[in-house]
Write a protein that holds these residues in place. Structure first.
Motif, PDB file in Angstrom:
ATOM      1  N   GLY A  41     -37.948 -72.739 -19.881  1.00 12.68           N
ATOM      2  CA  GLY A  41     -37.099 -72.676 -18.695  1.00 12.68           C
ATOM      3  C   GLY A  41     -37.397 -73.784 -17.711  1.00 12.68           C
ATOM      4  N   ILE A  42     -38.675 -74.057 -17.487  1.00 20.49           N
ATOM      5  CA  ILE A  42     -39.046 -75.124 -16.553  1.00 20.49           C
ATOM      6  C   ILE A  42     -38.635 -76.483 -17.103  1.00 20.49           C
ATOM      7  CG2 ILE A  42     -41.011 -76.313 -15.517  1.00 20.49           C
ATOM      8  CD1 ILE A  42     -42.352 -73.619 -15.189  1.00 20.49           C
ATOM      9  N   LEU A  43     -38.853 -76.724 -18.398  1.00 14.01           N
ATOM     10  CA  LEU A  43     -38.470 -78.006 -18.997  1.00 14.01           C
ATOM     11  C   LEU A  43     -36.972 -78.259 -18.843  1.00 14.01           C
ATOM     12  CD1 LEU A  43     -40.532 -78.205 -22.318  1.00 14.01           C
ATOM     13  CD2 LEU A  43     -40.784 -79.638 -20.297  1.00 14.01           C
ATOM     14  N   SER A  44     -36.173 -77.276 -19.171  1.00 17.93           N
ATOM     15  CA  SER A  44     -34.720 -77.445 -19.091  1.00 17.93           C
ATOM     16  C   SER A  44     -34.255 -77.604 -17.649  1.00 17.93           C
ATOM     17  CB  SER A  44     -34.015 -76.253 -19.740  1.00 17.93           C
ATOM     18  OG  SER A  44     -34.370 -76.134 -21.098  1.00 17.93           O
ATOM     19  N   SER A  45     -34.818 -76.826 -16.734  1.00 16.51           N
ATOM     20  CA  SER A  45     -34.418 -76.900 -15.327  1.00 16.51           C
ATOM     21  C   SER A  45     -34.787 -78.253 -14.726  1.00 16.51           C
ATOM     22  CB  SER A  45     -35.069 -75.766 -14.533  1.00 16.51           C
ATOM     23  OG  SER A  45     -34.688 -74.506 -15.032  1.00 16.51           O
ATOM     24  N   VAL A  46     -35.989 -78.734 -15.025  1.00 17.93           N
ATOM     25  CA  VAL A  46     -36.418 -80.028 -14.500  1.00 17.93           C
ATOM     26  C   VAL A  46     -35.567 -81.149 -15.090  1.00 17.93           C
ATOM     27  CG1 VAL A  46     -38.319 -81.701 -14.468  1.00 17.93           C
ATOM     28  CG2 VAL A  46     -38.759 -79.289 -13.970  1.00 17.93           C
ATOM     29  N   ALA A  47     -35.247 -81.067 -16.371  1.00 15.96           N
ATOM     30  CA  ALA A  47     -34.408 -82.093 -16.996  1.00 15.96           C
ATOM     31  C   ALA A  47     -33.030 -82.128 -16.347  1.00 15.96           C
ATOM     32  CB  ALA A  47     -34.291 -81.832 -18.497  1.00 15.96           C
ATOM     33  N   PHE A  48     -32.436 -80.960 -16.104  1.00 13.15           N
ATOM     34  CA  PHE A  48     -31.138 -80.926 -15.437  1.00 13.15           C
ATOM     35  C   PHE A  48     -31.248 -81.434 -14.004  1.00 13.15           C
ATOM     36  CE2 PHE A  48     -28.149 -78.707 -12.645  1.00 13.15           C
ATOM     37  CZ  PHE A  48     -26.946 -79.142 -13.183  1.00 13.15           C
ATOM     38  N   LEU A  49     -32.340 -81.092 -13.336  1.00 11.49           N
ATOM     39  CA  LEU A  49     -32.534 -81.535 -11.962  1.00 11.49           C
ATOM     40  C   LEU A  49     -32.619 -83.059 -11.875  1.00 11.49           C
ATOM     41  CD1 LEU A  49     -32.905 -80.473  -9.094  1.00 11.49           C
ATOM     42  CD2 LEU A  49     -35.353 -80.325  -9.523  1.00 11.49           C
ATOM     43  N   CYS A  98     -38.123 -68.153 -13.730  1.00 10.63           N
ATOM     44  CA  CYS A  98     -38.455 -68.306 -15.144  1.00 10.63           C
ATOM     45  C   CYS A  98     -39.310 -67.145 -15.637  1.00 10.63           C
ATOM     46  CB  CYS A  98     -39.164 -69.640 -15.381  1.00 10.63           C
ATOM     47  SG  CYS A  98     -38.120 -71.101 -15.147  1.00 10.63           S
ATOM     48  N   LEU A  99     -40.288 -66.726 -14.843  1.00 12.13           N
ATOM     49  CA  LEU A  99     -41.125 -65.593 -15.218  1.00 12.13           C
ATOM     50  C   LEU A  99     -40.302 -64.314 -15.354  1.00 12.13           C
ATOM     51  CD1 LEU A  99     -44.310 -66.164 -13.011  1.00 12.13           C
ATOM     52  CD2 LEU A  99     -44.292 -65.908 -15.499  1.00 12.13           C
ATOM     53  N   THR A 100     -39.426 -64.078 -14.395  1.00  7.21           N
ATOM     54  CA  THR A 100     -38.625 -62.853 -14.398  1.00  7.21           C
ATOM     55  C   THR A 100     -37.754 -62.771 -15.641  1.00  7.21           C
ATOM     56  OG1 THR A 100     -38.571 -62.824 -11.971  1.00  7.21           O
ATOM     57  CG2 THR A 100     -36.893 -61.533 -13.122  1.00  7.21           C
ATOM     58  N   PHE A 101     -37.030 -63.829 -15.940  1.00  8.37           N
ATOM     59  CA  PHE A 101     -36.091 -63.774 -17.066  1.00  8.37           C
ATOM     60  C   PHE A 101     -36.810 -63.920 -18.407  1.00  8.37           C
ATOM     61  CE2 PHE A 101     -33.312 -65.187 -13.528  1.00  8.37           C
ATOM     62  CZ  PHE A 101     -32.498 -64.060 -13.502  1.00  8.37           C
ATOM     63  N   ALA A 102     -37.981 -64.539 -18.426  1.00 11.61           N
ATOM     64  CA  ALA A 102     -38.759 -64.582 -19.666  1.00 11.61           C
ATOM     65  C   ALA A 102     -39.241 -63.180 -20.029  1.00 11.61           C
ATOM     66  CB  ALA A 102     -39.945 -65.532 -19.509  1.00 11.61           C
ATOM     67  N   PHE A 103     -39.719 -62.431 -19.049  1.00 11.74           N
ATOM     68  CA  PHE A 103     -40.147 -61.059 -19.334  1.00 11.74           C
ATOM     69  C   PHE A 103     -38.962 -60.162 -19.648  1.00 11.74           C
ATOM     70  CE2 PHE A 103     -44.232 -62.278 -17.468  1.00 11.74           C
ATOM     71  CZ  PHE A 103     -45.103 -61.602 -18.308  1.00 11.74           C
ATOM     72  N   LEU A 104     -37.794 -60.446 -19.079  1.00 11.42           N
ATOM     73  CA  LEU A 104     -36.595 -59.713 -19.476  1.00 11.42           C
ATOM     74  C   LEU A 104     -36.270 -59.981 -20.939  1.00 11.42           C
ATOM     75  CD1 LEU A 104     -34.110 -57.975 -18.860  1.00 11.42           C
ATOM     76  CD2 LEU A 104     -32.961 -60.041 -18.032  1.00 11.42           C
TER      77      LEU A 104
END
Length: 245
Positions: free
Chosen positions: A112-120, A144-150
């Motif tokens: 999630g962080i990789l994709s978000s930073v790349a888009f940013l 990212c933590l919330t939706f990863a645990f979901l």
């Protein structure tokens, strides 16, 4: 944490081998949203003194964090558990259940962080008024933590691969278009607004948008998102304990 990192390491190794292809595929949807809504439908629209392009970018970042974190953790675990049957080895290993749960969720956080930073980084080329502050980073990490645990919770409850697809259609798809990503929640009727506030993506979008546009921070949304994180963490822990019996 050492045991959790051991669980995470195998997933990181798989990601390392194909990260260029991974980034290309995960960036396709947010870039299409940016072109269709930011440059297409939203051209010339003013959102309380902010251009619609600047308004929609933080929402797409929240959406990217949700989809990639959920799929990165949930889909991977679902395949390991139901297809390769390798998750049973984790349960039999001398590793505490919280470490297993955390290790399986962290790969979703990383993706999630990789994709978000790349888009940013792409968004910085076209939007000049996006601010990256400490609250923004904290909000992105919590999202990212919330939706990863979901995703982990959904994968532990799923009985087939079709169940994961059904979960995505019934839960993720409505949040994609109703979670305040492409419009302001304050503009909808009161009854619908209360329903939208029950979605974790709404609070992620509100907090990230306020932090990115240097607006007053809605810390109540940060708190609600943290409560969702605890809810999904607790649900995942209960499901994992039931499987290990």
């Amino acid at each position: 944490m050492i045991d959790a990192f051991s669980i995470l390491w195998s997933d990181l190794t798989a990601l390392k081998r194909r990260w260029p292809r991974y980034l290309l595929t995960t960036l396709m949807s947010p870039l299409l949203y940016l072109v269709a809504f930011g440059w297409g439908l939203g051209r010339g629209i003013d959102m309380n003194g902010t251009s619609y392009l600047d308004f929609v970018i933080p929402g797409i970042i929240a959406l990217t964090a949700m989809t990639t974190s959920f799929n990165g953790a949930g889909t991977r675990l679902n395949v390991d558990r139901l297809y390769f049957k390798s998750f049973d080895e984790c349960l039999m290993a001398p590793v505490e259940l919280p470490s297993i749960l955390l290790g399986k969720a962290l790969i979703g956080v990383v993706r999630g962080i990789l994709s978000s930073v790349a888009f940013l980084l792409v968004a910085f080329l076209i939007a000049r008024h996006i601010h990256i502050t400490l609250p923004f980073v904290l909000g992105l990490l919590l999202s990212c933590l919330t939706f990863a645990f979901l995703g982990v919770l959904a994968a532990l409850l799923a009985r087939s691969h079709e169940d994961m697809a059904t979960f995505g259609s019934l839960i993720l798809m409505p949040m994609t278009f109703l979670g305040g990503t492409f419009f302001s929640v304050s503009q909808v009727p009161f009854g619908l607004k209360m329903a939208l506030y029950a979605l974790p993506l709404t609070h992620s979008s509100l907090f990230l948008r306020a932090a990115a546009l240097d607006q007053p921070l809605p810390w109540s949304s940060f708190l609600v998102l943290f409560l969702f994180f605890l809810l999904f963490l607790g649900g995942g822990m209960m499901a994992l304990r039931r499987m290990s019996v």
